[in-house]
Scaffold this motif. Structure first.
Motif, PDB file in Angstrom:
ATOM      1  N   LYS A  12      39.404  49.907  51.001  1.00  0.00           N
ATOM      2  CA  LYS A  12      39.788  51.341  51.111  1.00  0.00           C
ATOM      3  C   LYS A  12      38.455  52.233  51.361  1.00  0.00           C
ATOM      4  O   LYS A  12      38.330  53.038  51.918  1.00  0.00           O
ATOM      5  CB  LYS A  12      40.647  51.939  50.084  1.00  0.00           C
ATOM      6  N   PHE A  13      37.474  51.840  50.432  1.00  0.00           N
ATOM      7  CA  PHE A  13      36.247  52.468  50.203  1.00  0.00           C
ATOM      8  C   PHE A  13      35.336  51.893  51.219  1.00  0.00           C
ATOM      9  O   PHE A  13      33.851  52.066  50.949  1.00  0.00           O
ATOM     10  CB  PHE A  13      35.839  52.528  48.914  1.00  0.00           C
ATOM     11  N   GLY A  14      35.723  51.090  52.422  1.00  0.00           N
ATOM     12  CA  GLY A  14      34.745  50.489  53.396  1.00  0.00           C
ATOM     13  C   GLY A  14      34.330  49.218  53.178  1.00  0.00           C
ATOM     14  O   GLY A  14      33.111  48.777  53.786  1.00  0.00           O
ATOM     15  N   GLY A  15      34.867  48.428  52.133  1.00  0.00           N
ATOM     16  CA  GLY A  15      34.177  47.073  51.955  1.00  0.00           C
ATOM     17  C   GLY A  15      34.736  46.109  53.051  1.00  0.00           C
ATOM     18  O   GLY A  15      35.690  46.339  53.550  1.00  0.00           O
ATOM     19  N   SER A  16      34.004  45.286  53.150  1.00  0.00           N
ATOM     20  CA  SER A  16      34.474  44.178  53.991  1.00  0.00           C
ATOM     21  C   SER A  16      34.921  42.852  53.198  1.00  0.00           C
ATOM     22  O   SER A  16      35.316  42.973  52.018  1.00  0.00           O
ATOM     23  CB  SER A  16      33.224  43.451  54.568  1.00  0.00           C
ATOM     24  N   SER A  17      35.082  41.829  53.951  1.00  0.00           N
ATOM     25  CA  SER A  17      35.914  40.558  53.246  1.00  0.00           C
ATOM     26  C   SER A  17      34.876  40.160  52.286  1.00  0.00           C
ATOM     27  O   SER A  17      35.321  39.637  51.343  1.00  0.00           O
ATOM     28  CB  SER A  17      36.298  39.521  54.271  1.00  0.00           C
ATOM     29  N   TYR A  18      33.468  40.258  52.600  1.00  0.00           N
ATOM     30  CA  TYR A  18      32.521  39.879  51.632  1.00  0.00           C
ATOM     31  C   TYR A  18      32.656  40.451  50.249  1.00  0.00           C
ATOM     32  O   TYR A  18      32.672  39.968  49.187  1.00  0.00           O
ATOM     33  CB  TYR A  18      31.334  40.019  51.996  1.00  0.00           C
ATOM     34  N   GLY A  19      32.968  42.092  50.255  1.00  0.00           N
ATOM     35  CA  GLY A  19      33.237  42.506  49.220  1.00  0.00           C
ATOM     36  C   GLY A  19      34.354  42.304  48.323  1.00  0.00           C
ATOM     37  O   GLY A  19      34.391  42.132  47.153  1.00  0.00           O
ATOM     38  N   ILE A  20      35.678  41.754  49.279  1.00  0.00           N
ATOM     39  CA  ILE A  20      36.725  41.587  48.466  1.00  0.00           C
ATOM     40  C   ILE A  20      36.580  40.265  47.809  1.00  0.00           C
ATOM     41  O   ILE A  20      36.999  40.180  46.709  1.00  0.00           O
ATOM     42  CB  ILE A  20      37.828  41.452  49.647  1.00  0.00           C
ATOM     43  N   TRP A  21      36.022  39.208  48.462  1.00  0.00           N
ATOM     44  CA  TRP A  21      35.827  37.927  47.823  1.00  0.00           C
ATOM     45  C   TRP A  21      34.631  37.888  46.299  1.00  0.00           C
ATOM     46  O   TRP A  21      34.845  37.684  45.670  1.00  0.00           O
ATOM     47  CB  TRP A  21      35.075  37.057  48.772  1.00  0.00           C
ATOM     48  N   GLY A  22      33.711  38.982  46.825  1.00  0.00           N
ATOM     49  CA  GLY A  22      32.871  39.444  45.623  1.00  0.00           C
ATOM     50  C   GLY A  22      33.644  39.947  44.443  1.00  0.00           C
ATOM     51  O   GLY A  22      33.294  39.794  43.273  1.00  0.00           O
ATOM     52  N   THR A  23      34.538  40.910  44.881  1.00  0.00           N
ATOM     53  CA  THR A  23      35.431  41.315  43.789  1.00  0.00           C
ATOM     54  C   THR A  23      36.218  40.448  42.683  1.00  0.00           C
ATOM     55  O   THR A  23      36.127  40.376  41.708  1.00  0.00           O
ATOM     56  CB  THR A  23      36.507  42.481  44.146  1.00  0.00           C
ATOM     57  N   ASN A  24      36.831  39.466  43.823  1.00  0.00           N
ATOM     58  CA  ASN A  24      37.805  38.441  42.811  1.00  0.00           C
ATOM     59  C   ASN A  24      36.702  37.454  42.309  1.00  0.00           C
ATOM     60  O   ASN A  24      37.227  36.904  40.897  1.00  0.00           O
ATOM     61  CB  ASN A  24      38.430  37.808  44.039  1.00  0.00           C
ATOM     62  N   ILE A  25      35.727  37.127  42.963  1.00  0.00           N
ATOM     63  CA  ILE A  25      34.712  36.303  42.104  1.00  0.00           C
ATOM     64  C   ILE A  25      34.211  36.936  40.973  1.00  0.00           C
ATOM     65  O   ILE A  25      33.977  36.264  39.688  1.00  0.00           O
ATOM     66  CB  ILE A  25      33.538  35.559  43.045  1.00  0.00           C
ATOM     67  N   GLY A  26      33.703  38.143  41.068  1.00  0.00           N
ATOM     68  CA  GLY A  26      33.150  38.840  39.924  1.00  0.00           C
ATOM     69  C   GLY A  26      34.003  38.878  39.006  1.00  0.00           C
ATOM     70  O   GLY A  26      33.816  39.142  37.641  1.00  0.00           O
ATOM     71  N   LEU A  27      35.458  39.182  39.011  1.00  0.00           N
ATOM     72  CA  LEU A  27      36.339  39.300  38.103  1.00  0.00           C
ATOM     73  C   LEU A  27      36.559  37.998  37.484  1.00  0.00           C
ATOM     74  O   LEU A  27      36.479  38.023  36.116  1.00  0.00           O
ATOM     75  CB  LEU A  27      37.919  39.534  38.518  1.00  0.00           C
ATOM     76  N   LEU A  28      36.472  36.898  38.130  1.00  0.00           N
ATOM     77  CA  LEU A  28      36.637  35.788  37.350  1.00  0.00           C
ATOM     78  C   LEU A  28      35.479  35.411  36.306  1.00  0.00           C
ATOM     79  O   LEU A  28      35.644  34.964  35.094  1.00  0.00           O
ATOM     80  CB  LEU A  28      36.712  34.494  38.327  1.00  0.00           C
ATOM     81  N   VAL A  29      34.260  35.655  36.848  1.00  0.00           N
ATOM     82  CA  VAL A  29      32.888  35.504  36.330  1.00  0.00           C
ATOM     83  C   VAL A  29      32.645  36.548  35.044  1.00  0.00           C
ATOM     84  O   VAL A  29      32.300  36.140  33.950  1.00  0.00           O
ATOM     85  CB  VAL A  29      31.708  35.838  37.127  1.00  0.00           C
ATOM     86  N   GLY A  30      33.111  37.624  35.289  1.00  0.00           N
ATOM     87  CA  GLY A  30      33.318  38.933  34.134  1.00  0.00           C
ATOM     88  C   GLY A  30      34.140  38.446  33.133  1.00  0.00           C
ATOM     89  O   GLY A  30      33.927  38.794  31.999  1.00  0.00           O
ATOM     90  N   ILE A  31      35.276  37.743  33.360  1.00  0.00           N
ATOM     91  CA  ILE A  31      36.125  37.390  32.354  1.00  0.00           C
ATOM     92  C   ILE A  31      35.472  36.299  31.200  1.00  0.00           C
ATOM     93  O   ILE A  31      35.575  36.380  30.101  1.00  0.00           O
ATOM     94  CB  ILE A  31      37.597  37.016  33.001  1.00  0.00           C
ATOM     95  N   PHE A  32      34.803  35.392  31.799  1.00  0.00           N
ATOM     96  CA  PHE A  32      34.106  34.312  30.963  1.00  0.00           C
ATOM     97  C   PHE A  32      32.855  34.596  30.656  1.00  0.00           C
ATOM     98  O   PHE A  32      32.317  33.803  29.958  1.00  0.00           O
ATOM     99  CB  PHE A  32      34.510  33.108  31.768  1.00  0.00           C
TER     100      PHE A  32
END
Length: 166
Positions: free
Chosen positions: A75-95
């Protein structure tokens, strides 16, 4: 056995509330299991409508928990790279052994993903990362509200059936 199920159900309800704020724990699912345990007692009559509707809500919230941060990035103008980065960052951030890594991770992941997509446009990368952060906050708030409603329902059912427990 009823007291054991009551205590275990209440503990799962509290763990669900904590889990609604921490992505490590499936908060709404834990709360629903706590609510279901309450209905396994002999003191509380079975109510399949409450269990069924609350299960559907839990399933929807669990699905939306993964969709909302990615949609916020988009919604804020991100690409699929940003979406993948969000998901990967969430997993990395958890651990990751850093405080509030589950909040910082998706933001940094979306930012890095957008920089990989277009390393010259830092403003767009920051905007997409902000969308990821807002999506994560919205998702956490939604889970928290559902878990609090389930906790209120749990306490109300216990209160109305207290004669069967005590």
């Amino acid at each position: 056995m009823d007291i054991f199920l009551l205590i275990l159900g209440f503990a799962l309800m509290l763990l669900g509330v904590v889990g609604s704020l921490l992505p490590v724990l499936p908060g709404p699912s834990l709360s629903w299991i706590g609510l279901a345990l309450l209905y396994f007692t002999n003191a509380v009559p079975a109510n399949y409508w409450i269990l069924g509707i609350s299960f559907i809500i839990t399933a929807l919230i669990s699905i939306l928990d993964y969709v909302i941060p990615a949609k916020g990035t988009k919604k804020f103008g991100g690409s699929s790279y940003g979406i993948w980065g969000t998901n990967i960052g969430l997993l990395v951030g958890i651990f990751a052994p850093i405080p509030l890594g589950f909040i910082i991770g998706p933001f940094v992941g979306a930012f890095i993903g957008e920089l990989i997509y277009d390393h010259k446009d830092h403003h767009r990368a920051f905007k997409a990362a902000t969308g990821s952060f807002i999506g994560l906050l919205a998702s956490s708030f939604m889970k928290f509200v559902v878990c609090m409603v389930f906790l209120g329902l749990f306490l109300w059912v216990v209160w109305t059936n207290k004669a069967g427990f005590f």
